[in-house]
Design a protein around this motif. Structure first.
Motif, short mmCIF file in Angstrom:
data_model
loop_
_atom_site.label_atom_id
_atom_site.label_comp_id
_atom_site.label_asym_id
_atom_site.label_seq_id
_atom_site.Cartn_x
_atom_site.Cartn_y
_atom_site.Cartn_z
N UNK A 18 1.21 -1.41 0.23
CA UNK A 18 -0.19 -0.13 -0.49
C UNK A 18 0.93 1.31 -0.06
N UNK A 19 0.74 2.28 -0.97
CA UNK A 19 1.05 3.29 -0.53
C UNK A 19 -0.25 4.88 -0.46
N UNK A 20 0.18 5.37 0.75
CA UNK A 20 -0.52 6.11 0.86
C UNK A 20 0.11 8.04 0.48
N UNK A 21 -0.83 8.49 0.02
CA UNK A 21 -0.52 9.64 0.09
C UNK A 21 -0.86 10.75 0.71
N UNK A 22 -0.47 10.80 1.59
CA UNK A 22 -0.69 11.59 2.94
C UNK A 22 -0.39 13.35 3.26
N UNK A 23 0.62 13.98 2.49
CA UNK A 23 -0.05 15.36 1.78
C UNK A 23 0.92 16.18 0.04
N UNK A 24 -0.01 16.79 0.23
CA UNK A 24 0.35 17.26 -1.52
C UNK A 24 1.37 18.37 -0.63
N UNK A 25 0.73 19.57 0.12
CA UNK A 25 1.50 20.57 0.84
C UNK A 25 2.96 20.24 0.88
#
Length: 200
Positions: free
Chosen positions: A92-99
């Motif tokens: 699994x790959x989580x995308x936590x923050x764009x900023x």
């Protein structure tokens, strides 16, 4: 700092020397239950042993994504042995923050294929999706200290241990100590091909 790409839409399957990563389907139910129902597989990860119904529910919901379009989302992929087509685990790959360009990886494999380097190979492909595909700045892995095999995978990937949080979380009825590993985008090129497909 470069911003992450607007979205990650991989071309499937994502291939490594021995493995193929792809979205999970309802045809994977039996293979998923075969390892996700085992108490010792679930001991140090944030889920309980799963029944067939729980697996089916997840396939309809949180495992249904085949891409990442915004922060707060997760992409779960099945790990298959290319030669046989057998599903042996998932990552699994989580995308936590764009900023902040932040992400996280996780991995779980059937116990009968542990020690063959498959977890490292699959997790390295996931780092590639995060860094090369999504343009993340930093990817972490958070591991229960007692899960020594998982910690070894993070180290083989070239991830740096940055913290040891002593008894920081009451987890499944007891206090657990967390190891935090990380890699930065500018460190990734040196590890992209390292140990690919090798045993260990």
């Amino acid at each position: 700092m470069p911003e992450p790409q607007p979205a990650l839409r991989p071309h499937y399957p994502v291939r490594t020397p021995r493995l193929s990563l792809r979205p999970l389907t309802t045809g994977d139910v039996d293979a998923l239950v075969a390892y996700r129902s085992l108490p010792h597989v679930c001991r140090y990860v944030p889920f309980e042993p799963m029944t067939e119904q729980v697996v089916r529910d997840r396939l309809r919901t949180i495992w249904a994504n085949s891409d990442l379009t915004d922060e707060g989302q997760a992409l779960t992929l099945g790990v298959t042995i290319t030669r046989s087509g057998r599903l042996i685990g998932d990552v699994v790959l989580f995308w936590h923050s764009r900023t902040h360009g932040g992400g996280e990886i996780g991995y779980v494999l059937h116990p009968d294929v542990q020690g063959l380097g498959y977890a490292t190979e699959a997790a390295r492909a996931l780092l590639g999706l995060g860094f090369d595909g999504l343009g993340l700045h930093r990817i972490v892995a958070r591991i229960d200290e007692r899960n020594t095999a998982s910690a070894q995978v993070a180290r083989r990937l070239g991830m740096r241990q940055e913290a040891r949080l002593v008894r920081n979380e009451f987890f499944k009825g007891e206090w657990s100590t967390e190891l935090d590993f990380a890699m930065l985008a500018d460190e990734w090129p040196a590890h992209r091909e390292r140990d690919g497909g090798r045993r260990g």
